[in-house]
Design a protein around this motif. Sequence first.
Motif, short mmCIF file in Angstrom:
data_model
loop_
_atom_site.label_atom_id
_atom_site.label_comp_id
_atom_site.label_asym_id
_atom_site.label_seq_id
_atom_site.Cartn_x
_atom_site.Cartn_y
_atom_site.Cartn_z
N VAL A 99 0.82 -1.21 0.00
CA VAL A 99 0.00 0.00 0.00
C VAL A 99 0.86 1.26 0.00
O VAL A 99 0.58 2.22 -0.74
N GLY A 100 1.90 1.28 0.81
CA GLY A 100 2.77 2.45 0.84
C GLY A 100 3.39 2.73 -0.52
O GLY A 100 3.41 3.88 -1.00
N ASP A 101 3.89 1.69 -1.16
CA ASP A 101 4.50 1.86 -2.47
C ASP A 101 3.47 2.30 -3.51
O ASP A 101 3.76 3.14 -4.37
N ALA A 102 2.25 1.73 -3.44
CA ALA A 102 1.20 2.11 -4.38
C ALA A 102 0.82 3.58 -4.23
O ALA A 102 0.55 4.27 -5.22
N ILE A 103 0.80 4.05 -2.99
CA ILE A 103 0.54 5.47 -2.76
C ILE A 103 1.65 6.32 -3.35
O ILE A 103 1.41 7.34 -4.01
N GLY A 104 2.89 5.89 -3.13
CA GLY A 104 4.02 6.64 -3.65
C GLY A 104 4.03 6.73 -5.16
O GLY A 104 4.39 7.76 -5.74
N ARG A 105 3.61 5.68 -5.84
CA ARG A 105 3.66 5.64 -7.30
C ARG A 105 2.40 6.18 -7.98
O ARG A 105 2.41 6.41 -9.18
N HIS A 106 1.34 6.38 -7.23
CA HIS A 106 0.06 6.69 -7.87
C HIS A 106 0.11 8.03 -8.60
O HIS A 106 0.45 9.07 -8.00
N PRO A 107 -0.27 8.08 -9.86
CA PRO A 107 -0.16 9.32 -10.64
C PRO A 107 -1.13 10.42 -10.21
O PRO A 107 -0.91 11.59 -10.53
N ASP A 108 -2.20 10.05 -9.49
CA ASP A 108 -3.19 11.06 -9.08
C ASP A 108 -2.98 11.55 -7.66
O ASP A 108 -3.80 12.32 -7.14
N ILE A 109 -1.91 11.13 -7.03
CA ILE A 109 -1.54 11.70 -5.74
C ILE A 109 -0.49 12.77 -5.98
O ILE A 109 0.52 12.54 -6.63
N ASP A 110 -0.75 13.96 -5.46
CA ASP A 110 0.10 15.11 -5.72
C ASP A 110 1.21 15.29 -4.69
O ASP A 110 2.21 15.95 -4.96
N MET A 111 1.01 14.73 -3.51
CA MET A 111 1.99 14.93 -2.43
C MET A 111 2.00 13.73 -1.50
O MET A 111 0.95 13.13 -1.24
N ILE A 112 3.18 13.41 -0.99
CA ILE A 112 3.35 12.40 0.05
C ILE A 112 3.87 13.09 1.31
O ILE A 112 4.81 13.89 1.25
N SER A 113 3.25 12.82 2.44
CA SER A 113 3.78 13.23 3.73
C SER A 113 4.00 11.97 4.55
O SER A 113 3.05 11.25 4.87
N PHE A 114 5.25 11.70 4.88
CA PHE A 114 5.64 10.43 5.51
C PHE A 114 6.37 10.68 6.81
O PHE A 114 7.24 11.56 6.89
N THR A 115 6.04 9.91 7.83
CA THR A 115 6.82 9.85 9.06
C THR A 115 7.16 8.40 9.34
O THR A 115 6.28 7.53 9.36
N GLY A 116 8.45 8.13 9.55
CA GLY A 116 8.90 6.77 9.80
C GLY A 116 10.40 6.68 9.68
O GLY A 116 11.12 7.68 9.83
N SER A 117 10.88 5.50 9.37
CA SER A 117 12.32 5.27 9.33
C SER A 117 12.95 5.92 8.11
O SER A 117 12.31 6.11 7.07
N THR A 118 14.23 6.23 8.22
CA THR A 118 14.96 6.82 7.10
C THR A 118 15.01 5.86 5.92
O THR A 118 14.85 6.27 4.76
N LYS A 119 15.20 4.58 6.19
CA LYS A 119 15.27 3.59 5.12
C LYS A 119 13.98 3.59 4.29
O LYS A 119 14.03 3.61 3.05
N VAL A 120 12.84 3.58 4.95
CA VAL A 120 11.56 3.57 4.23
C VAL A 120 11.35 4.90 3.52
O VAL A 120 10.85 4.94 2.39
N GLY A 121 11.73 6.00 4.17
CA GLY A 121 11.57 7.30 3.55
C GLY A 121 12.36 7.44 2.26
O GLY A 121 11.88 8.04 1.28
N ILE A 122 13.55 6.87 2.23
CA ILE A 122 14.36 6.89 1.01
C ILE A 122 13.67 6.11 -0.10
O ILE A 122 13.57 6.55 -1.24
N GLY A 123 13.15 4.93 0.26
CA GLY A 123 12.45 4.11 -0.73
C GLY A 123 11.20 4.79 -1.25
O GLY A 123 10.91 4.73 -2.46
N LEU A 124 10.49 5.45 -0.37
CA LEU A 124 9.27 6.14 -0.78
C LEU A 124 9.60 7.32 -1.70
O LEU A 124 8.86 7.60 -2.65
#
Length: 482
Positions: free
Chosen positions: A210-235
Motif C-alpha cells: 500500500v505504501g509503495d502504491a501510494i508513492g507511485r500513484h499518478p493522481d496523488i500530488d503529495m506524500i507526507s511520511f513519518t517513519g524510518s529513514t530507510k523507508v523514507g528513502i524508498g518512498l
Amino acid sequence: MLRKTNFYINGAWIPPTLPNDFDVINPATEKPVCVISLGSSKDVNKAVTAAKNSFDIWNNTPIKERILKIEKLAEIYEIRVDEMAKAISMEMGAPIDLAINSQAAAGIGHIRSFIRVLKEFKFEHYLRDDTPDEFLIHEAVGVCGLITPWNWPMNQVTMKVIPALGVGCTVVLKPSEIAPMSSLLFAEFMDEAGFLDGVFNLINGDGPTVGDAIGRHPDIDMISFTGSTKVGIGLTRSSADTVKRVALEMGGKGANIIFADANITEAVKRGAIHCFNNTGQSCNAPSRMLVERSVYDEAVEIASTTAKNTAIGQPNEHGNHIGPLVSEAQFNKVQDLIQSGIDEGARLVAGGIGRPDGFNRGYFVQATVFADVNNSMRIAREEIFGPVLSIIPFDDEAEAIKISNDTKYGLTNYVQSGDILRAQRISRHLRSGMVVFNGASRHPESPFGGYKQSGKGREGGIYGLEEFLEVKAISGWNTVIR
C-alpha cells in the motif's frame, strides 16, 4: 477479539478488494487483540479516486466552513478521548497515563492549534505593501498520501490530516499496520463530524504494497511520511516518476550536551528520563548524552541510578512507568544493539540484555545506560528506538559540537548550561532542525523537522500549513487596461 477489516473510503466503511487478514498484537501479552485487513493497490485506487473526485468541491469550500468541520472533529475527539487513549495503549503498549496525558492529548492539542493558525493564515496577499500589482495566492497542493508511524500515532495523524484538510487538500491515510486501531477510531470521529465524502480516506496495509502504491500513484500530488529513514528513502524513489512533493520526518540520534556549569543532577536525570520516555520510541529522544569531562563520573552515576529507578509495568496499569516495545521485531532490534554496545567495549552501568526481572512475556526491555561510549560505536550511530542511553565525554565546546554533528541525522539536539550565551552560541553550530535549552518546552506551533537524513519539510503551526500549499504569483493584479 475485535474485527476491523473494512476501510473508510468515500464516506463509507467498505470491505477490502481481496481479503487479507492481519493480527494486531498487544505488545504486553504477545497476543492478538484485533484483526484488520491489509489492502492492495486496487484499494489504493478506490481511495485516490474518491479523494480526487472530492477535491474541487472541498478546495472551493470557504475556509470558515472547513474550520467549522475541524472544530466539530475537535469536539468529538475531546468527548471520546478516553477511547483513543485505550486504543493507543493496547496497540503500541503506552502506559495508560502516558496514553491519556501525552499520546491522545497530542492529537487534540494539534487539532486546536491548527484551528488557531487556520483562522489567522492569509491565503491571499500582496507580495509587499509597495507592490500593488504583484499578488500571491496560496492554494491546496491537491490529493495527499499520508503515511504515519506507530510510535506516536495520533500526534502524527493530526499533524498531517488537519493542516491538509484545513487548506483544502483531500487525503488518503495509511497508518502503521502494527498500530492501526487509533487511526480507525479517528476515522470514526471524521465520519461523525460529517466531512464531505471522499475528503478523508483510510486504508490499512503494509509499506511494500500500500505504501509503495501510494508513492507511485499518478493522481496523488503529495506524500507526507513519518517513519524510518530507510523507508523514507524508498518512498522518495517510488514517488520520483510522478514528481510528487515529498515531505519526510524520519529518524534522529539527538545529542544532549551537558556542561559543568549546568545543574548536573537535574540535567542528567531529566535527559535520561526523556530518553526512556515512551520506552525510548521517539525520534527526538536525547539518546546520546555528551558530558563535560570534569563532571562525567558524576553524570554517569546519576544516569545509572535514574535507569535503575525507572519503573516498568503493564500498559493498562496507572502510574509513572514505561511499558513494552511495540513488537517482537523492535524487541529483537534493541536486544541486538545492546549486545553490540557490550561487544564493542562500552561500559554497561545499568540494564542490559533480556527482559526486566518479573517479566517472562511481552516485549519489555530494561532501561539501559552505557558509559565510555565513542561516536564510532553502533549504539552511538544507529537509531535504537528503545530505552538505551549512550554517555560520551567531551573536553570543550568545539569537541561537543563536532561529536553532536558527527551523525547522518539532524532532528533535535539539547544543550544544558548555566551560561545562556554559550547555549545560544552553540545552537548556531548544531546541524539540526530543533535545539532545546535546559529542559524548555517547545511551543505547539514551532516547526518540527530536521536536517540531513532526519528528513525534509516541517510540521506544526504555519509551517505545517505551508507544506500542503502551492504558491501562485500573479503579476499585473491591479493593472488597468487602457
